[in-house]
Design an enzyme around this catalytic site. Structure first.
Site, short mmCIF file in Angstrom:
data_model
loop_
_atom_site.label_atom_id
_atom_site.label_comp_id
_atom_site.label_asym_id
_atom_site.label_seq_id
_atom_site.Cartn_x
_atom_site.Cartn_y
_atom_site.Cartn_z
N LYS A 57 38.01 19.03 28.35
CA LYS A 57 36.44 18.93 28.72
C LYS A 57 36.33 18.25 30.07
O LYS A 57 35.42 18.77 30.83
CB LYS A 57 35.59 18.23 27.60
N CYS A 81 34.64 13.27 26.12
CA CYS A 81 35.23 12.54 24.80
C CYS A 81 35.43 13.49 23.74
O CYS A 81 34.80 14.72 23.93
CB CYS A 81 34.42 11.38 24.33
N ASP A 82 36.16 13.57 22.72
CA ASP A 82 36.30 14.14 21.49
C ASP A 82 36.25 13.26 20.40
O ASP A 82 37.44 12.39 20.48
CB ASP A 82 37.25 15.40 21.77
N SER A 83 35.59 13.40 19.35
CA SER A 83 35.80 12.37 18.31
C SER A 83 36.06 13.32 16.79
O SER A 83 35.57 14.47 16.67
CB SER A 83 34.66 11.65 17.95
N GLY A 118 39.16 10.71 21.63
CA GLY A 118 40.01 11.17 22.95
C GLY A 118 38.96 10.76 23.92
O GLY A 118 37.89 11.16 24.07
#
EC number: 3.6.1.9
Length: 222
Positions: A57, A81-83, A118
Site C-alpha cells: 500500500k 497500514c494493514d490490520s 503492519g
C-alpha cells in the site's frame, strides 16, 4: 516542510494521527489484497501478511505521488497500514457481511486474540525513495461477552463491517472489550510507538512532523 502522507482512508488511523499532533495528507491506497495474500502462499504467518500488505500500500501511494504529486513527493513520508485479528487459529480481516460478523463475534466472545498491524513507511525526497521499511506491531485484545441483544444492536450499527476483526476499541465495540495488552493505538490501526521508531530511522523527528503538519484541515484525495 516534510509532509506525512497517510495511505489509508481509515477514520481511526486519521484520528490517531490528529490526536498526536499531525494533520496528514490523506491519499487512499488501492491494492488488491487478495492477490497479495495469494502470492504469499498458505503458510504465511500473520505478521508477514499484514507487513507485506502495508508495504504494498505504501509503495502504491508513493508511486502515485512521484507521478502526479511531485511537489509533495519532494519531501514527504508515506505511511500505510494493514490490520488483521488472529484468534482461534484464524486470521480475520473485515467481515464481508453481518452474518460473517456475527459468526466472528461468537467465536471471539470471552477469548483473547492478537491484533496485528503492519506498517509500511517510505521517505521520498526529490521525488525519489530514500528510505523504505515495513514492520508489524502486535497487541493482545481480551474480548468480553456481549448479550445477544447487545450483539445484534452492535451488528445493526454497521460498525463491525468497517474494521478488521469486526470490532473497534474506540467506538461502539469498545463496550465489549475487557482489556488490551500492548499499545492501544495499534488496535485502532496505527501504532504510535512503532511509527515513531520508523520515522526516526528515516532521519526525522516526530516533533518536526508536528510543526510541519499540524494546524490545517486534512487534504483528502481518492
Amino acid at each position: 516542510m516534510t509532509r506525512l502522507v497517510l495511505g489509508s482512508a481509515s477514520p481511526g488511523r486519521l484520528k490517531v494521527l490528529r490526536d498526536a499532533g499531525i494533520e496528514p495528507l490523506v491519499i487512499a491506497s488501492h491494492v488488491d489484497e487478495d492477490v497479495v495474500i495469494a502470492a504469499l502462499g498458505p503458510d504465511a504467518v500473520p505478521s508477514d501478511v499484514v507487513c507485506v500488505l502495508a508495504a504494498a500500500k505504501a509503495a502504491q501511494v508513493a508511486t502515485t505521488l512521484t507521478g502526479t504529486q511531485r511537489i509533495v513527493a519532494a519531501d514527504c513520508v508515506v505511511v500505510a497500514c494493514d490490520s488483521m485479528l488472529y484468534i482461534e487459529g484464524r486470521l480475520l480481516g473485515k467481515p464481508a457481511s453481518i452474518d460473517e460478523a456475527r459468526e466472528q463475534w461468537r467465536s471471539m466472545a470471552g477469548r483473547a486474540g492478537q491484533l496485528y498491524t503492519g506498517h509500511g513507511v517510505i521517505r521520498l525526497q526529490d521525488n525519489k525513495t530514500v528510505y523504505r521499511a515495513a514492520e508489524t506491531a502486535i497487541t493482545t485484545v481480551y474480548f468480553g461477552t456481549p448479550s445477544a441483544s447487545d450483539l445484534e444492536a452492535y451488528l445493526a450499527s454497521g460498525e463491525s463491517l468497517r474494521v478488521a476483526g469486526g470490532f473497534t476499541l474506540d467506538g461502539l465495540g469498545g463496550w465489549f472489550i475487557d482489556g488490551v495488552q500492548g499499545n492501544p493505538s495499534n488496535v485502532i490501526g496505527l501504532s504510535l510507538p512503532l511509527l515513531r521508531s520508523l520515522v526516526q530511522r528515516c532521519g526525522l523527528s516526530v516533533a518536526a512532523l508536528w510543526a510541519g503538519n499540524a494546524g490545517g484541515p486534512a487534504h483528502k484525495q481518492q
